[in-house]
Scaffold this active site. Structure first.
Site, PDB file in Angstrom:
ATOM      1  N   ARG A 187      -3.771  -9.004 -21.282  1.00  0.00           N
ATOM      2  CA  ARG A 187      -2.540  -8.217 -21.378  1.00  0.00           C
ATOM      3  C   ARG A 187      -2.577  -6.907 -20.596  1.00  0.00           C
ATOM      4  NH1 ARG A 187       0.562  -5.124 -26.307  1.00  0.00           N
ATOM      5  NH2 ARG A 187       2.560  -5.079 -25.225  1.00  0.00           N
ATOM      6  N   LEU A 188      -1.501  -6.663 -19.858  1.00  0.00           N
ATOM      7  CA  LEU A 188      -1.202  -5.334 -19.339  1.00  0.00           C
ATOM      8  C   LEU A 188       0.040  -4.897 -20.101  1.00  0.00           C
ATOM      9  CD1 LEU A 188      -1.706  -3.058 -17.225  1.00  0.00           C
ATOM     10  CD2 LEU A 188       0.033  -4.155 -15.840  1.00  0.00           C
ATOM     11  N   ALA A 189      -0.095  -3.906 -20.961  1.00  0.00           N
ATOM     12  CA  ALA A 189       1.010  -3.507 -21.843  1.00  0.00           C
ATOM     13  C   ALA A 189       2.013  -2.651 -21.084  1.00  0.00           C
ATOM     14  CB  ALA A 189       0.459  -2.739 -23.034  1.00  0.00           C
ATOM     15  N   VAL A 190       3.210  -3.188 -20.881  1.00  0.00           N
ATOM     16  CA  VAL A 190       4.273  -2.454 -20.176  1.00  0.00           C
ATOM     17  C   VAL A 190       5.507  -2.314 -21.053  1.00  0.00           C
ATOM     18  CG1 VAL A 190       5.845  -2.514 -18.182  1.00  0.00           C
ATOM     19  CG2 VAL A 190       3.447  -3.098 -17.880  1.00  0.00           C
ATOM     20  N   LEU A 240       5.062   2.025  -3.632  1.00  0.00           N
ATOM     21  CA  LEU A 240       4.360   1.971  -2.358  1.00  0.00           C
ATOM     22  C   LEU A 240       5.329   2.418  -1.271  1.00  0.00           C
ATOM     23  CD1 LEU A 240       2.490  -1.458  -2.655  1.00  0.00           C
ATOM     24  CD2 LEU A 240       1.634   0.818  -3.196  1.00  0.00           C
ATOM     25  N   CYS A 268       0.486  -9.828 -16.320  1.00  0.00           N
ATOM     26  CA  CYS A 268      -0.578 -10.249 -17.224  1.00  0.00           C
ATOM     27  C   CYS A 268      -1.293 -11.446 -16.603  1.00  0.00           C
ATOM     28  CB  CYS A 268      -0.007 -10.657 -18.584  1.00  0.00           C
ATOM     29  SG  CYS A 268       0.966  -9.373 -19.382  1.00  0.00           S
ATOM     30  N   SER A 302       7.867  -2.040  -4.664  1.00  0.00           N
ATOM     31  CA  SER A 302       7.472  -2.342  -3.292  1.00  0.00           C
ATOM     32  C   SER A 302       8.630  -2.998  -2.544  1.00  0.00           C
ATOM     33  CB  SER A 302       6.250  -3.263  -3.326  1.00  0.00           C
ATOM     34  OG  SER A 302       5.747  -3.491  -2.034  1.00  0.00           O
ATOM     35  N   ILE A 360      -0.844   4.391   2.861  1.00  0.00           N
ATOM     36  CA  ILE A 360      -2.231   4.209   3.301  1.00  0.00           C
ATOM     37  C   ILE A 360      -2.281   4.048   4.808  1.00  0.00           C
ATOM     38  CG2 ILE A 360      -2.145   1.681   2.918  1.00  0.00           C
ATOM     39  CD1 ILE A 360      -5.202   2.003   2.099  1.00  0.00           C
ATOM     40  N   ASP A 362      10.386  -8.414 -24.167  1.00  0.00           N
ATOM     41  CA  ASP A 362      11.422  -9.042 -23.334  1.00  0.00           C
ATOM     42  C   ASP A 362      11.304 -10.566 -23.339  1.00  0.00           C
ATOM     43  OD1 ASP A 362       9.021  -8.172 -21.867  1.00  0.00           O
ATOM     44  OD2 ASP A 362       9.894  -9.170 -20.141  1.00  0.00           O
ATOM     45  N   THR A 420      -2.550 -13.447   8.873  1.00  0.00           N
ATOM     46  CA  THR A 420      -1.738 -12.240   8.689  1.00  0.00           C
ATOM     47  C   THR A 420      -1.760 -11.773   7.241  1.00  0.00           C
ATOM     48  OG1 THR A 420       0.358 -11.195   9.288  1.00  0.00           O
ATOM     49  CG2 THR A 420       0.505 -13.378   8.300  1.00  0.00           C
ATOM     50  N   ARG A 472      -5.049  -9.793   6.785  1.00  0.00           N
ATOM     51  CA  ARG A 472      -4.938  -8.491   7.479  1.00  0.00           C
ATOM     52  C   ARG A 472      -4.110  -7.485   6.673  1.00  0.00           C
ATOM     53  NH1 ARG A 472      -2.998 -10.421  13.451  1.00  0.00           N
ATOM     54  NH2 ARG A 472      -4.966 -11.324  14.177  1.00  0.00           N
ATOM     55  N   ASN A 509       4.032 -14.472 -18.141  1.00  0.00           N
ATOM     56  CA  ASN A 509       3.644 -13.343 -17.313  1.00  0.00           C
ATOM     57  C   ASN A 509       4.897 -12.932 -16.553  1.00  0.00           C
ATOM     58  OD1 ASN A 509       1.924 -13.273 -14.113  1.00  0.00           O
ATOM     59  ND2 ASN A 509       2.503 -11.568 -15.392  1.00  0.00           N
ATOM     60  N   GLY A 510       5.327 -11.700 -16.711  1.00  0.00           N
ATOM     61  CA  GLY A 510       6.502 -11.257 -15.962  1.00  0.00           C
ATOM     62  C   GLY A 510       7.366 -10.296 -16.738  1.00  0.00           C
ATOM     63  N   GLU A 511       8.549 -10.072 -16.214  1.00  0.00           N
ATOM     64  CA  GLU A 511       9.521  -9.186 -16.847  1.00  0.00           C
ATOM     65  C   GLU A 511      10.888  -9.862 -16.797  1.00  0.00           C
ATOM     66  OE1 GLU A 511       8.655  -6.278 -18.230  1.00  0.00           O
ATOM     67  OE2 GLU A 511       6.586  -6.425 -17.523  1.00  0.00           O
TER      68      GLU A 511
END
Length: 561
Positions: free
Chosen positions: A49-52, A256, A2, A363, A288, A97, A337, A340, A75-77
């Site tokens: 908000r990103l609802a998870v 990923l 979030c 990831s 990718i 949570d 880096t 890049r 923000n987090g889990e």
């Protein structure tokens, strides 16, 4: 994932200030709330908000009837919220949570609260009864948090620095904007007028120590001793546990997959556990690169082996070059880096957002720092020095790899999960004897690889595939992505500019045209903020002038997988 934002003691009208909160709207595309604090007219919270987890009650600032004096934006889990709730017999009002922070704080205070959290987080906790503001950030800074504090006690906080650069305040010179240090919390006294005074800054966890929450972990006590089989078994147990606890989500999970060791182990373990947990959908993996890139070919093999629903995102050097300016804006850094490597991650995240319904993205970040995966570790003068450098890299993750991973995914409203940075897993790995962790037989990350030998989790050729930087492996071996960049930028910066670089940019003057260009873009977007980067990421124990492993004498190309 979030976006959090808060002001305490604003002299300016809040309706003017709130426009700054909209600069991080990408972090939470599902909803936005702006709320004043009762009794403190010049204090407020902003939340994207990103609802998870808990779609119904997850809006913030989070407040519950039992603690009307507590306001929480985070923000987090928190992966162990169920375990702690049961352990301490807390009565929760929601399924969120983050509610666990309120109960832990009320019972134990801020220090113990922070140290018992197993997860990734940045929080702003306001206690109006005791007139205190608390801010904190997880051990590795996987979730970002920046602060602006003026001499007269005006405090502004935000997930990204860009949400603070245009805040107005009555000062003759701009106040510095700094990241909150990972693994720390800070305490402020809140005065009646809404201004604050910093009274305490303290570390609650260091990566080399077993976390306090390990006592309540679902994994029982591990066998002790450093014989190889015990160690390898413990590594497997803790890694699998790290992936399992991160399955907590009500949105679709993806991964990923670069085709390197780290992302392949994460993806394979994720697919295996998703089947065990009977997730109602196949795990999507995303890679990718250009069509003949080593990463794309290797990722294809891993996806076929583990049975994921695989997506390949092809991109040309031209598309990558076009994205550079946006990438630097989201990153808020000009580290060579980092820029890049971020281009590919930014473009694959864009694809995930637009072309799939995966929102929670696993990831492999953190493994190279933890397991001495960078090629330069072959040149370490001794196992002790190598171990020390590994800890240095872990402590700097928030400036480099973790910053890249958070910003490139957050730019497209995705939530990143990084099992290699699990507190128990990292503390255990760093506790192993120095000589167990160094490269062996010319192979970096030998212990990690050996721990998964003969399990058929991933193909053998991938398990033993040599380290290839993400920014190098995306294009063909014949011509690396950074070469494409350098050739293009050769015409964008002239020799005269390079000659004047030390005067133009006295703080860490760029030494190449590529670095000059990144710095130029950064200065356009964030003028006068060069100090946000204290040093470039560079290999050690070698006279490298470029961060790419392909420029090192010890680099030897892998056979095409």
């Amino acid at each position: 994932m979030c976006g959090i934002w808060a002001l305490f003691g604003s002299d300016e009208c809040l309706s003017v200030q709130v426009t700054s909160a909209m600069r991080i709207a990408h972090r939470g595309p599902d909803a936005f709330r702006f709320e004043n604090v009762n009794g403190f007219t010049n204090c407020c919270f902003g939340f994207h908000r990103l609802a998870v987890v808990d779609q119904l009650y997850g809006m913030q600032p989070l407040r519950i009837k039992r603690f009307p004096f507590l306001w929480l934006c985070y923000n987090g889990e928190i992966y162990n919220h169920h375990t702690l709730r049961k352990q301490f017999d807390f009565e929760h009002q929601t399924g969120v949570d983050g509610e666990i922070l309120l109960h832990l704080y009320d019972r134990f205070g801020i220090q113990k609260m922070a140290s018992l959290l197993d997860g990734v987080f940045a929080f702003i906790l306001l206690d109006t009864a005791n007139k205190k503001v608390f801010v904190g950030r997880d051990t590795y800074g996987v979730r970002p948090l920046f602060k602006l504090l003026t001499d007269d006690g005006f405090l502004a906080l935000c997930s990204e620095a860009k949400g603070l650069t245009e805040i107005t305040h009555a000062m003759s010179s701009p106040a510095s904007i700094e990241p909150l240090l990972p693994g720390h919390f800070e305490v402020f006294d809140l005065k009646q007028g809404g201004k604050v005074r910093s009274v305490q800054m303290e570390a609650f966890h260091c990566c080399t120590k077993e976390p306090a929450h390990a006592v309540y972990d679902t994994v029982e006590t591990l066998p002790t001793g450093f014989d190889e089989e015990t160690v390898k078994s413990n590594i497997r147990t803790l890694f699998e546990n790290a992936v399992r606890k991160r399955l907590m989500a009500q949105r679709r999970i993806g991964c990923l997959l670069s085709g390197g060791l780290d992302s392949s182990l994460v993806a394979a373990t994720l697919v295996k556990l998703a089947k065990e947990e009977k997730l109602q959908y196949p795990i999507q993996t995303f890679s990718i690169g250009s069509e003949d890139s080593p990463d794309v070919i290797a990722a294809r093999k891993v996806a076929a082996h583990i049975g994921s629903e695989h997506h390949e995102v092809n991109f040309s050097a031209e598309e990558g070059i076009q994205a550079v300016e946006d990438v630097i804006f989201h990153l808020e850094t000009y580290d060579i880096t980092t820029v890049r490597a971020s281009v590919g991650m930014y473009l694959v995240s864009k694809y995930i957002r637009e072309k799939s319904d995966s929102v929670v993205i696993f990831s492999g970040e953190g493994s190279d720092e933890l397991t001495q995966g960078y090629i330069y570790f072959h040149k370490a003068p001794s196992p002790r020095v190598a171990a020390e450098d590994s800890v240095r890299l872990m402590k700097e993750l928030y400036l480099f790899d973790v910053l890249r991973a958070d910003r490139t995914t957050a730019a497209h409203g995705l939530e990143l999960r990084v099992p290699f940075l699990d507190h128990r897993f990292t503390a255990y790995y760093l506790s192993l004897p120095d000589d167990m962790r160094v490269p062996k037989h010319g192979v970096e990350k030998h212990l990690l690889r050996d721990s998964f030998r003969d399990l058929n989790l991933i193909p053998d050729e991938i398990l033993w595939r040599r380290k290839e930087a993400f920014s190098d492996g995306m294009m063909s071996v014949k011509k690396s992505w950074y070469i494409h960049l350098q050739e293009h930028l050769e015409s964008m910066v002239n020799d005269d500019q390079m000659e004047k670089a030390p005067r133009t940019f006295p703080h860490m003057p760029p030494r190449s045209k590529e670095a000059f260009y990144y710095r130029q873009v950064f200065e356009q977007r964030f003028p006068g903020r060069a100090q946000w980067l204290s040093h470039y990421w560079m290999p050690r124990w070698t006279d490298a002038t470029d961060p790419s492993a392909r420029t090192l004498a010890i680099y030897t190309p892998d056979k095409e997988p």
